[in-house]
Each structure stands twice: as C-alpha cells, then as structure tokens.
Design an enzyme around this catalytic site. Structure first.
Site, PDB file in Angstrom:
ATOM      1  N   LEU A  11       1.152  17.646 -18.039  1.00 10.94           N
ATOM      2  CA  LEU A  11       0.917  18.729 -17.089  1.00 10.94           C
ATOM      3  C   LEU A  11       0.139  18.185 -15.889  1.00 10.94           C
ATOM      4  O   LEU A  11      -1.038  17.842 -16.003  1.00 10.94           O
ATOM      5  CB  LEU A  11       0.154  19.871 -17.755  1.00 10.94           C
ATOM      6  CG  LEU A  11       0.772  20.412 -19.069  1.00 10.94           C
ATOM      7  CD1 LEU A  11      -0.045  21.590 -19.586  1.00 10.94           C
ATOM      8  CD2 LEU A  11       2.228  20.803 -18.862  1.00 10.94           C
ATOM      9  N   ALA A  12       0.823  18.090 -14.755  1.00  8.64           N
ATOM     10  CA  ALA A  12       0.215  17.457 -13.575  1.00  8.64           C
ATOM     11  C   ALA A  12       0.453  18.280 -12.319  1.00  8.64           C
ATOM     12  O   ALA A  12       0.618  17.739 -11.224  1.00  8.64           O
ATOM     13  CB  ALA A  12       0.779  16.055 -13.400  1.00  8.64           C
ATOM     14  N   ALA A  13       0.463  19.604 -12.479  1.00  6.08           N
ATOM     15  CA  ALA A  13       0.754  20.477 -11.337  1.00  6.08           C
ATOM     16  C   ALA A  13      -0.490  21.120 -10.739  1.00  6.08           C
ATOM     17  O   ALA A  13      -0.383  21.897  -9.792  1.00  6.08           O
ATOM     18  CB  ALA A  13       1.740  21.571 -11.759  1.00  6.08           C
ATOM     19  N   GLY A  14      -1.664  20.819 -11.274  1.00  7.06           N
ATOM     20  CA  GLY A  14      -2.892  21.445 -10.783  1.00  7.06           C
ATOM     21  C   GLY A  14      -3.169  21.101  -9.323  1.00  7.06           C
ATOM     22  O   GLY A  14      -2.826  20.015  -8.850  1.00  7.06           O
ATOM     23  N   ARG A  18     -11.158  20.935  -6.157  1.00  2.00           N
ATOM     24  CA  ARG A  18     -12.549  20.467  -6.203  1.00  2.00           C
ATOM     25  C   ARG A  18     -12.690  18.988  -5.856  1.00  2.00           C
ATOM     26  O   ARG A  18     -13.794  18.501  -5.606  1.00  2.00           O
ATOM     27  CB  ARG A  18     -13.155  20.751  -7.581  1.00  2.00           C
ATOM     28  CG  ARG A  18     -13.531  22.219  -7.777  1.00  2.00           C
ATOM     29  CD  ARG A  18     -14.300  22.418  -9.056  1.00  2.00           C
ATOM     30  NE  ARG A  18     -13.438  22.409 -10.224  1.00  2.00           N
ATOM     31  CZ  ARG A  18     -13.864  22.341 -11.480  1.00  2.00           C
ATOM     32  NH1 ARG A  18     -15.163  22.247 -11.736  1.00  2.00           N
ATOM     33  NH2 ARG A  18     -13.007  22.353 -12.483  1.00  2.00           N
ATOM     34  N   ASN A 230     -12.138  16.554 -12.375  1.00  2.00           N
ATOM     35  CA  ASN A 230     -12.039  17.658 -11.421  1.00  2.00           C
ATOM     36  C   ASN A 230     -12.746  17.375 -10.101  1.00  2.00           C
ATOM     37  O   ASN A 230     -12.426  17.993  -9.092  1.00  2.00           O
ATOM     38  CB  ASN A 230     -12.620  18.930 -12.040  1.00  2.00           C
ATOM     39  CG  ASN A 230     -11.799  19.411 -13.222  1.00  2.00           C
ATOM     40  OD1 ASN A 230     -10.631  19.768 -13.073  1.00  2.00           O
ATOM     41  ND2 ASN A 230     -12.394  19.407 -14.408  1.00  2.00           N
ATOM     42  N   TYR A 352     -10.115 -21.853   4.700  1.00  2.00           N
ATOM     43  CA  TYR A 352      -9.040 -20.873   4.539  1.00  2.00           C
ATOM     44  C   TYR A 352      -7.719 -21.611   4.330  1.00  2.00           C
ATOM     45  O   TYR A 352      -7.309 -22.425   5.173  1.00  2.00           O
ATOM     46  CB  TYR A 352      -8.912 -19.976   5.767  1.00  2.00           C
ATOM     47  CG  TYR A 352      -7.653 -19.144   5.735  1.00  2.00           C
ATOM     48  CD1 TYR A 352      -7.521 -18.097   4.826  1.00  2.00           C
ATOM     49  CD2 TYR A 352      -6.578 -19.432   6.570  1.00  2.00           C
ATOM     50  CE1 TYR A 352      -6.353 -17.348   4.772  1.00  2.00           C
ATOM     51  CE2 TYR A 352      -5.416 -18.686   6.519  1.00  2.00           C
ATOM     52  CZ  TYR A 352      -5.305 -17.643   5.615  1.00  2.00           C
ATOM     53  OH  TYR A 352      -4.149 -16.920   5.545  1.00  2.00           O
ATOM     54  N   ARG A 426      -8.073 -35.780  17.394  1.00  5.01           N
ATOM     55  CA  ARG A 426      -9.248 -35.369  18.162  1.00  5.01           C
ATOM     56  C   ARG A 426      -9.014 -35.537  19.664  1.00  5.01           C
ATOM     57  O   ARG A 426      -8.281 -36.433  20.086  1.00  5.01           O
ATOM     58  CB  ARG A 426     -10.460 -36.221  17.773  1.00  5.01           C
ATOM     59  CG  ARG A 426     -10.831 -36.155  16.297  1.00  5.01           C
ATOM     60  CD  ARG A 426     -11.838 -37.240  15.977  1.00  5.01           C
ATOM     61  NE  ARG A 426     -12.252 -37.201  14.579  1.00  5.01           N
ATOM     62  CZ  ARG A 426     -12.877 -38.216  13.972  1.00  5.01           C
ATOM     63  NH1 ARG A 426     -13.155 -39.312  14.645  1.00  5.01           N
ATOM     64  NH2 ARG A 426     -13.224 -38.109  12.709  1.00  5.01           N
TER      65      ARG A 426
END
Length: 453
Positions: A11-14, A18, A230, A352, A426
């Site tokens: 259930l991931a529809a909330g 908050r 939440n 680098y 150089r």
C-alpha cells in the site's frame, strides 16, 4: 513453504503530507534506496515474488522504484482514499488470480524484516486464515490493542475505544497482515464503512473472520519492523536503525569498523571479511571491497571496486568507475573517476585521475592530473606499468605513456611517451637578475596609491 504461492500487496498511495515534500513519501531514501523499494525487497525475500503495488500520487516514479529491485509487479491506482481495506481492494484483480498467501504491507515501513513475513506465512501454512502482526512498544498508549483469548485474536481495539483493562494490554497492532488467499476477497468484501470517518478499515477483518468461524491469530514481531515513516524526523530515525543493523551484520561477518557510528553504508555496499574501515567513511551506491583492504578516515566512495589489500585515503574520493587492483594505493586528497589503478600502483596524494588506466607498479606524483575533458568530450589517458609520473604533471588526453617511462616533475605532456622514455614538458626558464627589486617597488607603489584613494 516454498511450494506456496504468495502475492504481496504494498500500500503506497498515501499522500505523506507531513513530510512537507514535493517527493512522494515512499520515495524518500534510506541507505540511498527509496523506502518503498526496501519494502519490496523484504517481501520478495519472503517469497512474495508477485507484487501488487497500490499507488496514488507519483504513481510512475513509485512503480519505477519498486521495479528497480523486483520485476514481477502490477500497478493498481487507488483513486480515492477511503481506508486501508479499500486500498487493498484496489488490487482486487491481482488477488483474484488465486494465491495461497496474501501479504499486506505498507510502503512506508522500510525496516520490515523478512523473518517477520516468513513467520506470518508459516502461520498461514499451519492453518490460520488471518494473521495480524503485532508488537510490544515501550509505551502502548495511542496504539490499537490486540485482544486475544485462548490463543486466538478476537478483536483489535483502538486506544480511544479500549476499556481500562484493555488499555493495560501491551500487545499492539502493527498494521501488517497476512491472509489466506482462498477466501481473502470474501473477507475484504464484508468490510463496511459504518464508522465515524466513513472509511473501510482492514482491521475489521479480524472480527469478520471470527464471526465466520475462521482462524484469526496474532504474531509478535520486532518493534523496528513496524516503524512507519511520516516525517523527516522519523526518516532520520529509521536511517539510524538501518545503519546500526548493517554495521552489526558487517562486523559479525568479519569486517573491522573502528567507530561504527561514523560509518555509513548504502543498501548495496559489499564488504568482504578482513576489511578494515576507519572512522568517518561514507559509501554511495555500487561499492564493493575485497578482503584485506583498508579504507582510511574521511573517505567517500561511490560506484567503486576496491581490490584485495588495496588502500584508500584518508580524505580520498572514489567516484563511479574507480577500480583499484590488488595492493593499489589511493592516498589523501586523491580523486579517482572512471579509472583503473593497476596492481601495486601508488597514487599518493593531491591528484585527480579521470578516464584513465594506470599500470601495475606505477607511481603517480603529487599534484598530477589527467586533463580528460575539453569542454565537450572526455578522452582517455593510458599510463603503462612501472612508470613514474613526477609531481605537478598535467597529462593532456588523449594520451599514452608507455611502460617504464619517466615523466619529469612540472611537465605538461601533450604527446604520447614511448616505453622507457624520459619526457620533459616544461616551459624554458628565464632568469633576470635584479628584476625582483624593481617589481617590489612597483607593487608597493600601487598598493600605497590604492590606500590613498
């Protein structure tokens, strides 16, 4: 149990209001993996290889997050928010396909452990029709109580509705549930919205199941497993719990971590036994470290492979594509990106290396850089085995430096260097006697003129 089929309904529809975020709640990361993907991995490990994902806001992104860790996913939209039972029934078509077991979990509980889900499925295999996963918090106030009698779960009593005796019950509802596939839709369809909020509550299946003569039981799982997210405060707290679990697992598997609370893993970090991790190390995704390697303090690693007995840091940054062979060394204030460092090669400090290969036994002097980007395209620098690159050297790619070559310090190398050659790049040095006195006088006059303005 392996022969039993299982569908996991996530259930991931909330709305997740908050969190105060434009990003859907279940997509916020823990250990660099979205919350909902943690849930998907857990149910998949428990045998719930088929997933029915119930979505709302950000449906496509939530689907993609789940499919990044498991493949067999169907997506079901909950167009209205009318309660948890209503959310489960959004996946009616998937449930109707016929499974032995149905797991119902929430997309915002990333710490759920596979062992807890295995336990719930085992009770279904033993004959239960409804299994509610409960926990025992230090303070049960505010939680729904699990009311049991003779080993059966007879009711879930909300805190505001509980009697004084029921409020003394320390066993609380975690929200997660397992249902026997045969009859699951029959139970769910009997849930009504005859309550103050006019919503369809999944918890009602407990009393409905008992009224139908079904076997309804509760199992106890760890408090951490039911923690829902939440707010961002709870997100950070869950991250801390996840990291503590992973650090402990690493150490029990033979990894030395001097100050565990200062080392942060990603969800996919792979570390073999006899690796030593010093304090203050952060791992991004895609890092593997072979046995005997040492990662020194204040290093950041992402998308990197560290070979056996290699050494990294302190204060090193390994970016995606960094590949260190056995006994290679990348020292302090060195950045490596998309570069292979050969066996026993040394990149000591202040360097680098991007889009490069470094042969075995080569030494890279301090201040060396590969000039790999012309503003439009990247180019490769190939450095052979046994080569010495002097300090403060710029290697302008595309470029090849042969085996056992020597590049003098302070060089800017723009042409290929053959094996066993000595290369100087150089500018010609010019010395003008006494000119420093003249320059000092000129600069001092300029400074004084500015002060006088």
């Amino acid at each position: 149990m392996t022969s039993r089929t299982c569908l996991s309904v996530i259930l991931a529809a909330g709305e997740g209001t908050r969190m105060k975020s434009a990003l859907p709640k279940v997509l916020h990361p823990i250990a660099r993996l979205p919350i909902v993907a943690h849930v998907a991995k857990a149910v998949h490990s428990a045998g719930g290889s088929d997933i029915a994902l119930v979505v709302g806001r950000g449906a496509d992104a939530v689907r993609d997050a789940v499919k990044s860790v498991v493949s067999n996913v169907t997506v079901h939209e909950q167009k209205e928010r009318l309660g948890t039972a209503h959310a489960v029934l959004a996946a009616r078509d998937a449930i109707a396909r016929g499974y032995d077991d149905i797991l119902v979990v929430f997309g915002d509980t990333p710490l759920i452990e596979t062992a807890a889900l295995d336990q719930a499925r085992a009770r279904l295999a033993d004959g239960a029709d409804v299994v509610v996963m409960g926990f025992r918090p230090a303070n049960p106030a505010g939680y729904g109580r699990l009311v049991e009698k003779n080993g059966k779960l007879i009711a879930i009593r909300e805190d505001k509705d509980a009697s004084e005796s029921e409020k003394k019950i320390g066993f609380c509802n975690g929200g997660l549930m397992a249902l026997r596939g045969a009859g699951a839709l029959q139970l769910l369809d009997k849930v009504t919205n005859a309550n103050a909020k006019g919503e369809y509550y999944l918890t009602d299946v407990v009393e409905i199941g008992n009224a139908m003569g079904k076997s309804v039981v509760a199992i106890e799982i760890a408090v951490d497993s039911v923690i829902g997210i939440n707010t961002r405060v709870e997100l950070a707290e869950a991250e801390a719990i996840w990291q503590t679990r992973r650090r402990r697992a690493m150490m029990l598997a033979g990894v030395s971590i001097q100050a565990p609370e200062t080392v942060f893993f990603a969800h996919d970090t792979l570390v073999e036994a006899d690796v030593s991790l010093e304090p203050n190390i952060v791992f991004g995704q895609g890092v593997s470290i072979a046995s005997g390697a040492v990662i020194h303090s204040f290093s950041y690693l992402e998308g990197a492979r560290i070979g056996p007995k290699a050494e990294v840091g302190p204060f090193a940054r390994l970016r995606p594509g960094a590949d260190l062979a056995e006994k290679a060394k990348v020292g302090n204030f060195v950045e490596v990106k998309n570069a292979k460092i050969g066996m026993g090669a040394k990149v000591g400090h202040l360097t680098y290396l991007g889009d490069a290969t470094v042969g075995a036994g080569t030494n890279i002097g301090a201040g060396t850089i590969t000039c790999n980007y012309d503003g439009y395209n990247k180019a490769l620098t190939e450095i052979g085995a046994g080569t010495f690159i002097g300090s403060n050297t710029s290697l302008v790619a595309p470029l090849s430096v042969g085996d056992n070559a020597y590049v003098a310090s302070g060089s800017v190398i723009t042409q290929n260097v053959p094996a066993d050659a000595l290369a100087f790049g150089r500018a010609h040095q010019v010395v003008k006697e006494g000119r420093a006195v003249e320059l000092r006088a000129r600069y001092a006059a300029q400074k004084n003129a500015k002060k006088a303005e």
